[in-house]
Design an enzyme around this catalytic site. Structure first.
Site, mmCIF file in Angstrom:
data_model
loop_
_atom_site.group_PDB
_atom_site.id
_atom_site.type_symbol
_atom_site.label_atom_id
_atom_site.label_comp_id
_atom_site.label_asym_id
_atom_site.label_seq_id
_atom_site.Cartn_x
_atom_site.Cartn_y
_atom_site.Cartn_z
ATOM 1 N N LYS A 22 25.043 59.505 64.573
ATOM 2 C CA LYS A 22 25.967 60.091 65.549
ATOM 3 C C LYS A 22 27.417 59.904 65.097
ATOM 4 C CE LYS A 22 27.971 58.929 70.033
ATOM 5 N NZ LYS A 22 29.089 58.111 69.547
ATOM 6 N N ASN A 23 27.776 58.690 64.730
ATOM 7 C CA ASN A 23 29.192 58.447 64.449
ATOM 8 C C ASN A 23 29.666 59.083 63.151
ATOM 9 O OD1 ASN A 23 29.514 57.189 66.855
ATOM 10 N ND2 ASN A 23 29.533 55.101 66.036
ATOM 11 N N CYS A 116 32.783 56.436 76.125
ATOM 12 C CA CYS A 116 32.298 55.383 77.020
ATOM 13 C C CYS A 116 33.442 54.503 77.511
ATOM 14 C CB CYS A 116 31.287 54.501 76.282
ATOM 15 S SG CYS A 116 29.751 55.353 75.914
ATOM 16 N N ARG A 121 40.557 51.039 74.857
ATOM 17 C CA ARG A 121 40.442 51.997 73.759
ATOM 18 C C ARG A 121 41.722 52.788 73.471
ATOM 19 N NH1 ARG A 121 34.477 54.626 73.665
ATOM 20 N NH2 ARG A 121 34.729 54.241 71.450
ATOM 21 N N ASP A 304 27.995 48.273 68.567
ATOM 22 C CA ASP A 304 27.129 49.243 69.240
ATOM 23 C C ASP A 304 25.689 48.751 69.406
ATOM 24 O OD1 ASP A 304 29.255 50.903 69.515
ATOM 25 O OD2 ASP A 304 28.660 52.323 67.958
ATOM 26 N N ARG A 396 23.722 61.289 74.885
ATOM 27 C CA ARG A 396 24.846 61.606 73.991
ATOM 28 C C ARG A 396 24.614 61.052 72.597
ATOM 29 N NH1 ARG A 396 29.623 58.832 75.511
ATOM 30 N NH2 ARG A 396 30.156 59.544 73.452
#
Ligand code: UD1
Length: 418
Positions: A22-23, A116, A121, A304, A396
Protein backbone atom coordinates in the site's frame (compact mmCIF):
# COMPACT_ATOMS: atom_id res chain seq x y z
CA UNK A 1 -21.39 1.26 7.16
CA UNK A 2 -19.58 -2.02 6.88
CA UNK A 3 -18.86 -4.41 9.74
CA UNK A 4 -16.67 -7.47 10.06
CA UNK A 5 -18.18 -10.47 11.77
CA UNK A 6 -15.60 -12.94 13.01
CA UNK A 7 -16.06 -16.28 14.70
CA UNK A 8 -12.86 -16.92 16.62
CA UNK A 9 -10.54 -19.85 17.15
CA UNK A 10 -10.48 -21.42 13.68
CA UNK A 11 -7.15 -23.01 12.73
CA UNK A 12 -5.68 -21.65 9.52
CA UNK A 13 -4.17 -23.93 6.89
CA UNK A 14 -3.21 -23.22 3.29
CA UNK A 15 -1.59 -20.30 1.55
CA UNK A 16 -2.10 -16.55 1.85
CA UNK A 17 -0.61 -14.57 -1.03
CA UNK A 18 0.78 -11.16 -0.14
CA UNK A 19 -0.21 -8.26 -2.39
CA UNK A 20 1.68 -5.14 -3.47
CA UNK A 21 2.61 -2.64 -0.77
CA UNK A 22 0.00 0.00 0.00
CA UNK A 23 2.58 2.57 1.02
CA UNK A 24 4.49 2.08 -2.23
CA UNK A 25 1.59 2.14 -4.61
CA UNK A 26 0.06 5.24 -3.04
CA UNK A 27 3.27 7.08 -3.95
CA UNK A 28 3.81 5.36 -7.32
CA UNK A 29 0.44 6.45 -8.73
CA UNK A 30 1.06 10.17 -8.02
CA UNK A 31 4.67 9.72 -9.23
CA UNK A 32 3.36 8.57 -12.61
CA UNK A 33 1.98 12.07 -13.07
CA UNK A 34 5.53 13.50 -13.24
CA UNK A 35 5.88 12.41 -16.86
CA UNK A 36 3.87 13.22 -19.98
CA UNK A 37 4.53 9.67 -21.06
CA UNK A 38 3.03 6.31 -20.20
CA UNK A 39 3.52 4.33 -17.03
CA UNK A 40 2.86 0.71 -16.16
CA UNK A 41 2.62 -0.40 -12.55
CA UNK A 42 2.54 -4.15 -11.84
CA UNK A 43 1.40 -6.04 -8.73
CA UNK A 44 -1.08 -3.36 -7.69
CA UNK A 45 -3.21 -4.27 -4.64
CA UNK A 46 -6.98 -3.90 -4.97
CA UNK A 47 -7.51 -1.54 -2.03
CA UNK A 48 -9.76 1.48 -1.71
CA UNK A 49 -6.84 3.96 -1.52
CA UNK A 50 -5.76 2.82 -5.02
CA UNK A 51 -9.25 3.41 -6.44
CA UNK A 52 -9.33 6.86 -4.89
CA UNK A 53 -5.93 7.79 -6.35
CA UNK A 54 -7.08 6.61 -9.77
CA UNK A 55 -10.06 8.97 -9.47
CA UNK A 56 -7.70 11.81 -8.52
CA UNK A 57 -5.34 11.31 -11.47
CA UNK A 58 -8.30 11.13 -13.83
CA UNK A 59 -9.20 14.66 -12.71
CA UNK A 60 -5.64 15.58 -13.77
CA UNK A 61 -6.25 14.31 -17.29
CA UNK A 62 -4.71 10.83 -17.01
CA UNK A 63 -6.14 7.91 -18.98
CA UNK A 64 -6.06 4.92 -16.67
CA UNK A 65 -6.74 1.19 -16.84
CA UNK A 66 -6.64 -1.15 -13.84
CA UNK A 67 -6.93 -4.86 -14.62
CA UNK A 68 -5.25 -8.05 -13.42
CA UNK A 69 -3.20 -6.15 -10.82
CA UNK A 70 -1.75 -3.88 -13.53
CA UNK A 71 -2.34 -0.15 -13.80
CA UNK A 72 -1.51 1.66 -17.03
CA UNK A 73 -1.46 5.43 -17.05
CA UNK A 74 -1.30 7.57 -20.17
CA UNK A 75 -0.51 11.11 -19.15
CA UNK A 76 -0.06 12.67 -22.59
CA UNK A 77 -3.05 14.96 -21.90
CA UNK A 78 -2.15 15.72 -18.29
CA UNK A 79 -3.25 19.05 -16.83
CA UNK A 80 -2.66 20.91 -13.59
CA UNK A 81 -5.69 21.39 -11.36
CA UNK A 82 -6.49 21.78 -7.72
CA UNK A 83 -6.89 18.35 -6.11
CA UNK A 84 -10.55 18.27 -5.06
CA UNK A 85 -10.92 18.63 -1.30
CA UNK A 86 -13.23 15.62 -0.96
CA UNK A 87 -10.43 13.43 -2.39
CA UNK A 88 -7.45 15.08 -0.69
CA UNK A 89 -8.93 14.73 2.76
CA UNK A 90 -9.70 11.03 2.34
CA UNK A 91 -6.14 9.76 2.32
CA UNK A 92 -2.71 10.72 3.55
CA UNK A 93 -0.97 10.02 0.27
CA UNK A 94 -2.80 12.87 -1.46
CA UNK A 95 0.09 15.01 -0.17
CA UNK A 96 2.33 13.48 -2.85
CA UNK A 97 0.53 15.62 -5.43
CA UNK A 98 2.07 18.66 -3.72
CA UNK A 99 5.58 17.65 -4.80
CA UNK A 100 4.56 16.06 -8.09
CA UNK A 101 2.54 18.99 -9.45
CA UNK A 102 5.05 21.50 -8.13
CA UNK A 103 7.80 19.60 -9.96
CA UNK A 104 5.86 19.37 -13.20
CA UNK A 105 3.92 22.63 -13.39
CA UNK A 106 5.76 24.75 -10.76
CA UNK A 107 2.49 25.07 -8.94
CA UNK A 108 0.19 22.91 -6.83
CA UNK A 109 -2.98 23.51 -4.91
CA UNK A 110 -4.40 21.03 -2.42
CA UNK A 111 -6.09 20.75 0.96
CA UNK A 112 -4.39 19.35 4.03
CA UNK A 113 -4.23 15.57 3.51
CA UNK A 114 -6.45 13.08 5.35
CA UNK A 115 -5.53 9.61 6.61
CA UNK A 116 -5.75 7.87 9.95
CA UNK A 117 -6.08 9.98 13.12
CA UNK A 118 -3.05 8.57 14.84
CA UNK A 119 -1.42 11.81 15.90
CA UNK A 120 -1.00 15.40 14.83
CA UNK A 121 0.83 14.37 11.63
CA UNK A 122 2.25 17.76 10.61
CA UNK A 123 3.73 18.24 7.14
CA UNK A 124 6.20 20.96 8.08
CA UNK A 125 9.17 18.93 6.78
CA UNK A 126 7.55 18.69 3.36
CA UNK A 127 6.94 22.43 3.35
CA UNK A 128 10.50 23.26 4.43
CA UNK A 129 11.78 20.96 1.68
CA UNK A 130 9.70 22.73 -1.00
CA UNK A 131 10.93 26.10 0.29
CA UNK A 132 14.55 24.95 0.26
CA UNK A 133 14.14 24.13 -3.41
CA UNK A 134 12.88 27.64 -4.09
CA UNK A 135 9.10 27.35 -3.73
CA UNK A 136 6.77 29.68 -1.85
CA UNK A 137 4.14 28.00 0.26
CA UNK A 138 0.97 29.78 1.35
CA UNK A 139 -1.49 28.13 3.69
CA UNK A 140 -5.02 29.49 3.74
CA UNK A 141 -7.98 27.85 5.37
CA UNK A 142 -6.26 24.46 5.46
CA UNK A 143 -5.42 24.78 1.78
CA UNK A 144 -1.83 24.74 0.47
CA UNK A 145 -0.80 26.92 -2.47
CA UNK A 146 2.73 26.05 -3.53
CA UNK A 147 4.51 27.70 -6.40
CA UNK A 148 8.00 28.40 -7.72
CA UNK A 149 9.48 30.40 -10.58
CA UNK A 150 12.20 27.82 -10.77
CA UNK A 151 13.15 24.89 -8.60
CA UNK A 152 16.84 24.75 -7.74
CA UNK A 153 18.64 21.82 -6.08
CA UNK A 154 19.77 22.30 -2.48
CA UNK A 155 21.02 20.47 0.60
CA UNK A 156 18.12 19.45 2.80
CA UNK A 157 18.50 17.97 6.27
CA UNK A 158 15.34 16.33 7.63
CA UNK A 159 14.78 16.73 11.38
CA UNK A 160 13.02 13.36 11.26
CA UNK A 161 13.46 10.59 8.69
CA UNK A 162 9.94 11.06 7.34
CA UNK A 163 8.76 8.77 4.54
CA UNK A 164 6.36 11.33 3.11
CA UNK A 165 8.79 14.25 3.26
CA UNK A 166 11.61 12.21 1.67
CA UNK A 167 9.39 11.26 -1.26
CA UNK A 168 7.85 14.69 -1.69
CA UNK A 169 11.31 16.28 -1.79
CA UNK A 170 12.44 13.60 -4.25
CA UNK A 171 9.48 14.40 -6.51
CA UNK A 172 10.20 18.14 -6.35
CA UNK A 173 13.91 17.66 -7.03
CA UNK A 174 13.87 15.23 -9.99
CA UNK A 175 13.34 18.08 -12.46
CA UNK A 176 14.96 20.88 -10.46
CA UNK A 177 18.04 22.64 -11.74
CA UNK A 178 21.18 21.15 -10.21
CA UNK A 179 21.75 18.71 -7.39
CA UNK A 180 19.73 18.04 -4.25
CA UNK A 181 21.03 16.10 -1.26
CA UNK A 182 18.54 14.80 1.27
CA UNK A 183 20.27 14.06 4.59
CA UNK A 184 18.61 11.91 7.25
CA UNK A 185 16.33 10.56 4.50
CA UNK A 186 13.86 7.78 5.29
CA UNK A 187 15.27 4.35 4.36
CA UNK A 188 12.04 2.39 3.98
CA UNK A 189 11.89 -0.15 1.09
CA UNK A 190 8.98 1.86 -0.36
CA UNK A 191 11.41 4.74 -0.97
CA UNK A 192 13.64 2.43 -3.03
CA UNK A 193 10.62 1.17 -4.98
CA UNK A 194 9.58 4.71 -5.92
CA UNK A 195 13.16 5.78 -6.77
CA UNK A 196 13.49 2.75 -9.09
CA UNK A 197 10.28 3.76 -10.86
CA UNK A 198 11.50 7.31 -11.36
CA UNK A 199 14.84 6.00 -12.63
CA UNK A 200 13.06 4.06 -15.38
CA UNK A 201 11.58 7.43 -16.44
CA UNK A 202 15.09 8.86 -16.67
CA UNK A 203 15.42 10.50 -13.24
CA UNK A 204 18.87 10.50 -11.67
CA UNK A 205 18.57 9.36 -8.06
CA UNK A 206 21.40 7.85 -6.05
CA UNK A 207 21.43 6.38 -2.55
CA UNK A 208 17.71 5.55 -2.10
CA UNK A 209 17.46 3.14 0.82
CA UNK A 210 20.27 4.93 2.68
CA UNK A 211 20.03 8.04 4.83
CA UNK A 212 21.64 10.22 2.15
CA UNK A 213 19.90 10.55 -1.19
CA UNK A 214 21.33 12.56 -4.08
CA UNK A 215 19.12 13.74 -6.93
CA UNK A 216 20.48 15.30 -10.07
CA UNK A 217 17.72 17.22 -11.81
CA UNK A 218 16.87 16.33 -15.44
CA UNK A 219 14.85 18.35 -17.99
CA UNK A 220 12.44 15.67 -19.10
CA UNK A 221 11.05 12.37 -17.86
CA UNK A 222 9.83 9.58 -20.16
CA UNK A 223 7.83 6.36 -19.80
CA UNK A 224 8.01 4.52 -16.50
CA UNK A 225 7.64 0.90 -15.44
CA UNK A 226 7.67 -0.69 -11.98
CA UNK A 227 6.53 -3.66 -9.93
CA UNK A 228 5.13 -2.82 -6.52
CA UNK A 229 7.12 -4.56 -3.76
CA UNK A 230 5.25 -6.97 -1.47
CA UNK A 231 3.40 -5.33 1.39
CA UNK A 232 5.58 -5.95 4.46
CA UNK A 233 2.82 -4.71 6.77
CA UNK A 234 0.22 -7.05 5.28
CA UNK A 235 2.77 -9.89 5.50
CA UNK A 236 3.57 -8.98 9.11
CA UNK A 237 -0.13 -8.98 10.01
CA UNK A 238 -0.59 -12.48 8.57
CA UNK A 239 2.58 -13.66 10.33
CA UNK A 240 1.05 -12.48 13.61
CA UNK A 241 -2.19 -14.27 12.80
CA UNK A 242 -0.22 -17.38 11.80
CA UNK A 243 1.65 -17.34 15.12
CA UNK A 244 -1.70 -17.56 16.89
CA UNK A 245 -3.68 -19.85 14.60
CA UNK A 246 -1.42 -21.34 11.91
CA UNK A 247 -1.28 -25.02 11.05
CA UNK A 248 1.31 -25.17 8.30
CA UNK A 249 0.01 -21.80 7.18
CA UNK A 250 2.05 -20.45 4.26
CA UNK A 251 2.55 -16.72 3.81
CA UNK A 252 3.66 -16.43 0.21
CA UNK A 253 5.47 -13.59 -1.53
CA UNK A 254 7.60 -11.91 1.11
CA UNK A 255 10.99 -10.26 0.95
CA UNK A 256 12.51 -11.47 4.19
CA UNK A 257 15.00 -8.59 4.43
CA UNK A 258 12.05 -6.16 4.61
CA UNK A 259 10.69 -8.05 7.61
CA UNK A 260 13.93 -8.38 9.59
CA UNK A 261 12.78 -6.69 12.80
CA UNK A 262 9.40 -8.45 12.73
CA UNK A 263 10.83 -11.94 12.17
CA UNK A 264 13.39 -11.30 14.93
CA UNK A 265 10.65 -10.40 17.43
CA UNK A 266 8.56 -13.42 16.42
CA UNK A 267 11.59 -15.65 16.96
CA UNK A 268 12.13 -14.07 20.41
CA UNK A 269 8.60 -14.91 21.53
CA UNK A 270 9.10 -18.49 20.40
CA UNK A 271 7.10 -18.49 17.19
CA UNK A 272 7.51 -21.60 15.02
CA UNK A 273 8.24 -20.51 11.46
CA UNK A 274 10.46 -21.59 8.59
CA UNK A 275 11.46 -19.39 5.67
CA UNK A 276 11.66 -21.07 2.27
CA UNK A 277 12.66 -18.46 -0.31
CA UNK A 278 9.77 -16.04 -0.53
CA UNK A 279 7.48 -18.21 1.60
CA UNK A 280 7.11 -18.50 5.35
CA UNK A 281 5.54 -21.64 6.83
CA UNK A 282 4.13 -20.89 10.24
CA UNK A 283 2.57 -22.91 13.06
CA UNK A 284 0.84 -22.04 16.29
CA UNK A 285 2.88 -22.93 19.37
CA UNK A 286 1.46 -23.69 22.84
CA UNK A 287 3.56 -21.25 24.85
CA UNK A 288 4.73 -17.80 23.77
CA UNK A 289 7.31 -15.78 25.70
CA UNK A 290 6.78 -12.11 26.61
CA UNK A 291 8.88 -9.54 24.81
CA UNK A 292 9.47 -5.79 24.53
CA UNK A 293 8.51 -4.13 21.27
CA UNK A 294 9.44 -0.55 20.43
CA UNK A 295 8.40 0.95 17.11
CA UNK A 296 11.09 2.81 15.19
CA UNK A 297 11.82 4.04 11.69
CA UNK A 298 12.99 1.37 9.24
CA UNK A 299 14.77 -1.01 9.74
CA UNK A 300 13.31 -0.88 13.26
CA UNK A 301 9.98 -2.46 14.18
CA UNK A 302 7.35 -0.76 11.96
CA UNK A 303 4.84 1.50 13.66
CA UNK A 304 2.19 0.12 11.31
CA UNK A 305 2.56 -3.33 12.92
CA UNK A 306 2.69 -2.15 16.53
CA UNK A 307 -1.05 -2.38 17.07
CA UNK A 308 -1.58 -5.92 15.67
CA UNK A 309 1.58 -6.97 17.54
CA UNK A 310 0.05 -5.72 20.80
CA UNK A 311 -2.82 -8.17 20.31
CA UNK A 312 -0.29 -10.98 19.90
CA UNK A 313 1.45 -9.89 23.12
CA UNK A 314 -1.79 -10.52 25.07
CA UNK A 315 -1.18 -14.21 24.31
CA UNK A 316 2.42 -14.31 25.61
CA UNK A 317 2.86 -15.67 29.13
CA UNK A 318 4.14 -12.84 31.30
CA UNK A 319 4.65 -9.10 31.02
CA UNK A 320 5.43 -7.50 27.65
CA UNK A 321 6.10 -3.84 26.97
CA UNK A 322 4.88 -2.19 23.78
CA UNK A 323 6.20 1.32 23.07
CA UNK A 324 5.07 3.50 20.17
CA UNK A 325 7.63 6.18 19.33
CA UNK A 326 6.47 7.53 15.95
CA UNK A 327 2.89 8.71 16.56
CA UNK A 328 1.20 10.16 19.66
CA UNK A 329 -2.13 8.50 19.18
CA UNK A 330 -1.70 4.85 18.32
CA UNK A 331 -3.10 3.32 21.48
CA UNK A 332 -6.82 3.82 20.95
CA UNK A 333 -7.31 0.11 20.33
CA UNK A 334 -6.09 -0.79 23.83
CA UNK A 335 -9.40 -0.04 25.54
CA UNK A 336 -11.13 -2.35 23.07
CA UNK A 337 -8.60 -5.12 23.74
CA UNK A 338 -9.18 -4.68 27.48
CA UNK A 339 -12.93 -4.83 26.92
CA UNK A 340 -12.37 -8.21 25.26
CA UNK A 341 -10.50 -9.47 28.33
CA UNK A 342 -6.90 -8.33 27.84
CA UNK A 343 -4.94 -6.97 30.83
CA UNK A 344 -3.15 -3.92 29.52
CA UNK A 345 -2.07 -0.85 31.45
CA UNK A 346 -1.62 2.23 29.32
CA UNK A 347 0.99 4.88 30.07
CA UNK A 348 0.75 7.54 27.37
CA UNK A 349 2.55 5.90 24.42
CA UNK A 350 3.56 2.73 26.27
CA UNK A 351 1.47 -0.30 27.14
CA UNK A 352 2.30 -2.91 29.75
CA UNK A 353 0.65 -6.10 28.59
CA UNK A 354 0.05 -8.98 30.96
CA UNK A 355 -0.62 -12.30 29.34
CA UNK A 356 -1.79 -14.79 28.61
CA UNK A 357 -5.42 -13.67 28.72
CA UNK A 358 -8.48 -15.25 27.19
CA UNK A 359 -10.26 -12.87 24.84
CA UNK A 360 -14.03 -12.84 24.49
CA UNK A 361 -15.91 -11.82 21.36
CA UNK A 362 -17.86 -8.55 21.47
CA UNK A 363 -18.42 -5.43 19.40
CA UNK A 364 -15.30 -3.29 18.96
CA UNK A 365 -14.31 -0.38 16.76
CA UNK A 366 -11.58 -0.10 14.12
CA UNK A 367 -10.47 3.39 15.21
CA UNK A 368 -7.90 3.51 12.40
CA UNK A 369 -6.45 1.17 9.78
CA UNK A 370 -3.91 -0.71 11.90
CA UNK A 371 -6.08 -0.54 15.03
CA UNK A 372 -8.61 -2.34 12.84
CA UNK A 373 -6.02 -5.02 12.09
CA UNK A 374 -5.38 -5.37 15.83
CA UNK A 375 -9.12 -5.90 16.42
CA UNK A 376 -9.32 -8.38 13.57
CA UNK A 377 -6.48 -10.44 15.11
CA UNK A 378 -8.23 -10.24 18.50
CA UNK A 379 -11.52 -11.42 17.00
CA UNK A 380 -9.81 -14.34 15.33
CA UNK A 381 -8.48 -15.70 18.63
CA UNK A 382 -11.45 -14.76 20.83
CA UNK A 383 -14.16 -17.06 22.14
CA UNK A 384 -17.41 -16.51 20.27
CA UNK A 385 -18.30 -13.79 17.82
CA UNK A 386 -16.55 -10.44 17.43
CA UNK A 387 -18.03 -7.60 15.43
CA UNK A 388 -15.61 -4.94 14.22
CA UNK A 389 -17.24 -1.68 13.14
CA UNK A 390 -15.78 1.14 11.01
CA UNK A 391 -13.95 -1.36 8.84
CA UNK A 392 -13.70 1.10 5.95
CA UNK A 393 -10.34 1.87 7.59
CA UNK A 394 -9.22 -1.75 7.20
CA UNK A 395 -10.33 -1.92 3.56
CA UNK A 396 -8.13 1.08 2.75
CA UNK A 397 -5.05 -1.00 3.37
CA UNK A 398 -5.73 -4.76 3.35
CA UNK A 399 -6.48 -6.28 -0.02
CA UNK A 400 -9.28 -8.89 -0.16
CA UNK A 401 -8.84 -9.54 3.52
CA UNK A 402 -12.01 -11.59 3.95
CA UNK A 403 -11.32 -13.71 0.86
CA UNK A 404 -7.71 -14.33 1.87
CA UNK A 405 -8.53 -15.35 5.44
CA UNK A 406 -11.61 -17.39 4.50
CA UNK A 407 -9.58 -19.35 1.96
CA UNK A 408 -7.34 -20.68 4.76
CA UNK A 409 -10.18 -21.58 7.13
CA UNK A 410 -11.23 -18.41 8.96
CA UNK A 411 -14.90 -17.79 9.64
CA UNK A 412 -15.17 -14.14 8.73
CA UNK A 413 -17.53 -12.03 6.68
CA UNK A 414 -18.39 -8.42 5.91
CA UNK A 415 -21.93 -7.18 6.36
CA UNK A 416 -23.18 -3.90 4.98
CA UNK A 417 -25.59 -2.20 7.37
CA UNK A 418 -26.63 0.54 4.95
C1 UD1 B 1 4.12 6.83 6.18
C2 UD1 B 1 3.11 5.75 5.97
C3 UD1 B 1 2.51 5.30 7.31
C4 UD1 B 1 3.62 4.93 8.28
C5 UD1 B 1 4.67 6.02 8.35
C6 UD1 B 1 5.86 5.64 9.20
C7 UD1 B 1 2.23 6.33 3.81
C8 UD1 B 1 1.08 6.86 3.03
N1 UD1 B 1 2.05 6.26 5.13
O1 UD1 B 1 3.38 7.93 6.73
O2 UD1 B 1 1.69 4.17 7.06
O3 UD1 B 1 3.03 4.77 9.55
O4 UD1 B 1 5.14 6.37 7.05
O5 UD1 B 1 6.40 4.46 8.72
O6 UD1 B 1 3.24 5.94 3.27
N2 UD1 B 1 6.49 14.27 10.76
C9 UD1 B 1 6.65 15.60 11.09
N3 UD1 B 1 6.66 16.52 10.08
C10 UD1 B 1 6.54 16.17 8.77
C11 UD1 B 1 6.38 14.81 8.45
C12 UD1 B 1 6.36 13.87 9.47
O7 UD1 B 1 6.75 15.95 12.26
O8 UD1 B 1 6.56 17.06 7.92
C13 UD1 B 1 6.44 13.25 11.82
C14 UD1 B 1 5.05 12.59 11.91
O9 UD1 B 1 4.17 13.35 12.69
C15 UD1 B 1 5.39 11.28 12.55
C16 UD1 B 1 6.74 10.95 11.94
O10 UD1 B 1 7.29 12.19 11.50
O11 UD1 B 1 5.53 11.43 13.93
C17 UD1 B 1 6.69 9.95 10.80
O12 UD1 B 1 5.98 10.47 9.76
P1 UD1 B 1 6.23 10.03 8.25
O13 UD1 B 1 7.37 9.09 8.13
O14 UD1 B 1 6.23 11.27 7.44
O15 UD1 B 1 4.92 9.24 7.98
P2 UD1 B 1 3.99 9.38 6.77
O16 UD1 B 1 4.79 9.59 5.51
O17 UD1 B 1 2.86 10.33 7.07
Amino acid sequence: MKKLIIEGKHKLTGTIKIGGAKNSVVALIPAAMLTNGKSTIYNVPDISDVHLLIEIIKTLGAKVTFENEIITIDNSKGINKEIPENYATKLRASYYFMGVLLSKYKQSEISYPGGCSIGSRPIDLHVTGFEKLGAQVEINDNKYFIKAKQLIGNDIFLDFASVGATLNIMFSAVKAKGITHIYNAAKEPEIVNVASFLSTMGAKIYGAGTSEITIEGVDELGDGIVEVIPDRIEAGTYLIIGTLLGKNLIIDGIIKEHLGSVLTKLKEIGCDFKIEGTKVVINKVKKLKPVNVKTLVYPGFPTDLGQPMSTLLTQCEGESLFEETIYENRMRHIKHLNAMGAKIKLFDRSALINGQTKLRGRTVVATDLRAGAAMLVAGMIADGITTVTNIEHILRGYEKIVEKLSSVGANIKIIDTN
